[in-house]
Design a protein around this motif. Structure first.
Motif, PDB file in Angstrom:
ATOM      1  N   GLY A   7       0.779  -1.226   0.000  1.00 49.44           N
ATOM      2  CA  GLY A   7       0.000   0.000   0.000  1.00 49.44           C
ATOM      3  C   GLY A   7       0.812   1.277   0.000  1.00 49.44           C
ATOM      4  N   ARG A   8       2.129   1.186  -0.126  1.00 53.91           N
ATOM      5  CA  ARG A   8       2.950   2.390   0.000  1.00 53.91           C
ATOM      6  C   ARG A   8       4.237   2.247  -0.808  1.00 53.91           C
ATOM      7  N   LYS A   9       4.591   3.282  -1.524  1.00 56.02           N
ATOM      8  CA  LYS A   9       5.861   3.342  -2.229  1.00 56.02           C
ATOM      9  C   LYS A   9       6.749   4.330  -1.484  1.00 56.02           C
ATOM     10  N   LEU A  10       7.856   3.845  -0.960  1.00 54.56           N
ATOM     11  CA  LEU A  10       8.767   4.693  -0.191  1.00 54.56           C
ATOM     12  C   LEU A  10       9.912   5.163  -1.071  1.00 54.56           C
ATOM     13  N   ARG A  11      10.293   6.415  -0.874  1.00 50.26           N
ATOM     14  CA  ARG A  11      11.427   6.955  -1.614  1.00 50.26           C
ATOM     15  C   ARG A  11      12.589   7.171  -0.652  1.00 50.26           C
ATOM     16  N   TYR A  12      13.767   6.645  -1.015  1.00 49.59           N
ATOM     17  CA  TYR A  12      14.947   6.706  -0.171  1.00 49.59           C
ATOM     18  C   TYR A  12      15.903   7.790  -0.674  1.00 49.59           C
ATOM     19  N   LYS A  30      24.673   7.620   4.778  1.00 53.98           N
ATOM     20  CA  LYS A  30      23.456   6.962   5.250  1.00 53.98           C
ATOM     21  C   LYS A  30      22.377   7.030   4.182  1.00 53.98           C
ATOM     22  N   VAL A  31      21.558   5.998   4.138  1.00 54.60           N
ATOM     23  CA  VAL A  31      20.342   6.029   3.333  1.00 54.60           C
ATOM     24  C   VAL A  31      19.192   6.258   4.307  1.00 54.60           C
ATOM     25  N   PHE A  32      18.270   7.142   3.935  1.00 51.19           N
ATOM     26  CA  PHE A  32      17.176   7.436   4.854  1.00 51.19           C
ATOM     27  C   PHE A  32      15.863   7.599   4.110  1.00 51.19           C
ATOM     28  N   VAL A  33      14.794   7.476   4.878  1.00 56.37           N
ATOM     29  CA  VAL A  33      13.450   7.579   4.322  1.00 56.37           C
ATOM     30  C   VAL A  33      12.559   8.261   5.345  1.00 56.37           C
ATOM     31  N   HIS A  34      11.653   9.091   4.889  1.00 55.99           N
ATOM     32  CA  HIS A  34      10.679   9.725   5.776  1.00 55.99           C
ATOM     33  C   HIS A  34       9.555   8.729   6.081  1.00 55.99           C
ATOM     34  N   LEU A  35       9.226   8.580   7.353  1.00 54.27           N
ATOM     35  CA  LEU A  35       8.147   7.681   7.730  1.00 54.27           C
ATOM     36  C   LEU A  35       6.806   8.320   7.392  1.00 54.27           C
ATOM     37  N   PRO A  36       5.961   7.657   6.626  1.00 60.43           N
ATOM     38  CA  PRO A  36       4.658   8.229   6.261  1.00 60.43           C
ATOM     39  C   PRO A  36       3.738   8.262   7.483  1.00 60.43           C
ATOM     40  N   PRO A  37       3.092   9.385   7.762  1.00 63.96           N
ATOM     41  CA  PRO A  37       2.306   9.526   9.001  1.00 63.96           C
ATOM     42  C   PRO A  37       1.271   8.441   9.246  1.00 63.96           C
ATOM     43  N   LEU A  38       0.544   8.039   8.230  1.00 64.30           N
ATOM     44  CA  LEU A  38      -0.553   7.099   8.448  1.00 64.30           C
ATOM     45  C   LEU A  38      -0.087   5.654   8.612  1.00 64.30           C
ATOM     46  N   GLU A  39       1.135   5.367   8.188  1.00 66.84           N
ATOM     47  CA  GLU A  39       1.638   3.986   8.257  1.00 66.84           C
ATOM     48  C   GLU A  39       2.980   3.910   8.958  1.00 66.84           C
ATOM     49  N   ALA A  40       3.299   4.922   9.765  1.00 60.15           N
ATOM     50  CA  ALA A  40       4.629   5.008  10.359  1.00 60.15           C
ATOM     51  C   ALA A  40       4.945   3.804  11.238  1.00 60.15           C
ATOM     52  N   ILE A  41       3.982   3.354  12.035  1.00 58.63           N
ATOM     53  CA  ILE A  41       4.253   2.266  12.976  1.00 58.63           C
ATOM     54  C   ILE A  41       4.595   0.976  12.236  1.00 58.63           C
ATOM     55  N   SER A  42       3.763   0.585  11.288  1.00 61.82           N
ATOM     56  CA  SER A  42       3.996  -0.682  10.598  1.00 61.82           C
ATOM     57  C   SER A  42       5.256  -0.626   9.740  1.00 61.82           C
ATOM     58  N   ILE A  43       5.497   0.505   9.082  1.00 64.47           N
ATOM     59  CA  ILE A  43       6.678   0.607   8.227  1.00 64.47           C
ATOM     60  C   ILE A  43       7.947   0.677   9.066  1.00 64.47           C
ATOM     61  N   ASN A  44       7.898   1.370  10.198  1.00 60.64           N
ATOM     62  CA  ASN A  44       9.059   1.398  11.078  1.00 60.64           C
ATOM     63  C   ASN A  44       9.381  -0.001  11.600  1.00 60.64           C
ATOM     64  N   ASP A  45       8.350  -0.778  11.912  1.00 61.86           N
ATOM     65  CA  ASP A  45       8.564  -2.171  12.321  1.00 61.86           C
ATOM     66  C   ASP A  45       9.286  -2.953  11.222  1.00 61.86           C
ATOM     67  N   SER A  55      15.239   8.096  13.797  1.00 61.58           N
ATOM     68  CA  SER A  55      15.620   9.376  14.384  1.00 61.58           C
ATOM     69  C   SER A  55      14.527  10.369  14.029  1.00 61.58           C
ATOM     70  N   GLN A  56      13.750  10.788  15.064  1.00 62.05           N
ATOM     71  CA  GLN A  56      12.562  11.606  14.829  1.00 62.05           C
ATOM     72  C   GLN A  56      11.652  10.875  13.837  1.00 62.05           C
ATOM     73  N   ASN A  57      11.290  11.510  12.742  1.00 64.91           N
ATOM     74  CA  ASN A  57      10.372  10.861  11.805  1.00 64.91           C
ATOM     75  C   ASN A  57      11.072  10.358  10.548  1.00 64.91           C
ATOM     76  N   ILE A  58      12.342  10.004  10.750  1.00 72.90           N
ATOM     77  CA  ILE A  58      13.161   9.464   9.665  1.00 72.90           C
ATOM     78  C   ILE A  58      13.710   8.104  10.094  1.00 72.90           C
ATOM     79  N   ALA A  59      13.739   7.163   9.171  1.00 71.36           N
ATOM     80  CA  ALA A  59      14.423   5.890   9.398  1.00 71.36           C
ATOM     81  C   ALA A  59      15.664   5.874   8.518  1.00 71.36           C
ATOM     82  N   TYR A  60      16.777   5.372   9.064  1.00 66.64           N
ATOM     83  CA  TYR A  60      18.044   5.429   8.338  1.00 66.64           C
ATOM     84  C   TYR A  60      18.864   4.171   8.614  1.00 66.64           C
ATOM     85  N   ARG A  61      19.832   3.931   7.750  1.00 63.12           N
ATOM     86  CA  ARG A  61      20.839   2.906   8.018  1.00 63.12           C
ATOM     87  C   ARG A  61      22.102   3.264   7.235  1.00 63.12           C
TER      88      ARG A  61
END
Length: 239
Positions: A7-12, A30-45, A55-61
Motif C-alpha cells: 500500500g505504500r511506495k517509499l522513496r529513499y 546513510k540512506v534514509f526515508v521519511h516515515l509516512p504519518p498514516l503507516e509510520a508504525i507498521s513501516i518502522n517495524d 531518528s525523529q520521523n526518519i528511518a536510516y541505516r
C-alpha cells in the motif's frame, strides 16, 4: 530510489559523505526515508527488521562505500543468561526507582543530558545539542515511543528513549549521571529492558549498531547471545 511496501511506495535518499564517528580515516554515508504519518508504525517495524534505526520521523541505516562495519544487533531475551556481574549490577541498583513517561522532554532531562555529554562524549556530534534539539529528538515521533526515567530518592539519574516495535524494544538513546560510574548505569538500563521484554513477551531488545573494533561500541559485544544482521539475515555473533 524507491521500494514498495504494502500500500505504500517509499522513496529513499542518500546523504553526502562525512567523517565516520566510529572508525578513523573513513567516511560514512546513510540512506534514509521519511516515515509516512498514516503507516509510520507498521513501516518502522518492517524497516527495523532489516537494519534501519529511527531518528525523529526518519528511518536510516549506513550505506558506506566499501565498508559494512556497522552491524545492527539485538539481544534474544529468552536465551539471555544473567551473569554474576549482571546480578551484582542489578543488586547495586536495587534502590533505583523507574517510571514510564510519555514522549515529552523536560528541563530536568536536558540538564542530565548536558552533564552526560560533557563527561562521556565531549568531542561527539551531540555536544552542541540545544533544548529545542532534545524536544525534537523525543517528541517528533509517529511511532510507539516512550521514556523510562530512573531515580534515586526522587533525583533523576538516568533516562532512555524507547520505541516499542512489534517484536521488541528498541533503545533509541540513553544517558545517565556520569558521577555514578560505580553503578554501571548504562548496563543496568539494558538489563532492565531485557527484564521488561521478558515480562511482556517481546523476543528482542534492539541495541542499534555495533562496530567491531570501535571503542565506543565494544560494550554491545558483551551481551551474549547477540544477533547481528548480515546479508544472510539475523545470525548469532560468534566472536
Amino acid at each position: 530510489m524507491s521500494e514498495h511496501f504494502p500500500g505504500r511506495k517509499l522513496r529513499y535518499y542518500l546523504t553526502i559523505p562525512g567523517p565516520c564517528p566510529y572508525l578513523p580515516n573513513l567516511e560514512e554515508r546513510k540512506v534514509f526515508v521519511h516515515l509516512p504519518p498514516l503507516e509510520a508504525i507498521s513501516i518502522n517495524d518492517q524497516l527495523s527488521a532489516i537494519g534501519f534505526r529511527r531518528s525523529q520521523n526518519i528511518a536510516y541505516r549506513p550505506a558506506c562505500h566499501n565498508c559494512n562495519a556497522c552491524q545492527s544487533v539485538r539481544i534474544p531475551v529468552n536465551e539471555y543468561i544473567f551473569s554474576k556481574t549482571d546480578r551484582r549490577i542489578t543488586k547495586r541498583n536495587a534502590d533505583v526507582t523507574k517510571s514510564f513517561v510519555e514522549a515529552e522532554a523536560s528541563r530536568e532531562q536536558y540538564e542530565l543530558l548536558q552533564r552526560y555529554l560533557k563527561s562521556r562524549h565531549p568531542d561527539g556530534g551531540m555536544m552542541d545539542m540545544t533544548w529545542p534539539d532534545l524536544v525534537a529528538m523525543i517528541e517528533d515521533t509517529l511511532v510507539r515511543t516512550h521514556i523510562i526515567e530512573y531515580r534515586i530518592e526522587g533525583r533523576l539519574i538516568g533516562c532512555v528513549l524507547v520505541d516499542a516495535l512489534n517484536d521488541g524494544l528498541s533503545l533509541v538513546y540513553s544517558f545517565y549521571d556520569p558521577d555514578l560510574m560505580s553503578r554501571s548505569l548504562g548496563r543496568f538500563i539494558i538489563l532492565d529492558h531485557i527484564g521488561q521484554a521478558l515480562k511482556v513477551g517481546y523476543p528482542y531488545v534492539y541495541l542499534g549498531y555495533w562496530v567491531k573494533g570501535s571503542p565506543k561500541m565494544d560494550y554491545k559485544s558483551s551481551y551474549r547471545p547477540l544477533e547481528g544482521l548480515s546479508d544472510g539475515g539475523w545470525q548469532r555473533i560468534r566472536s
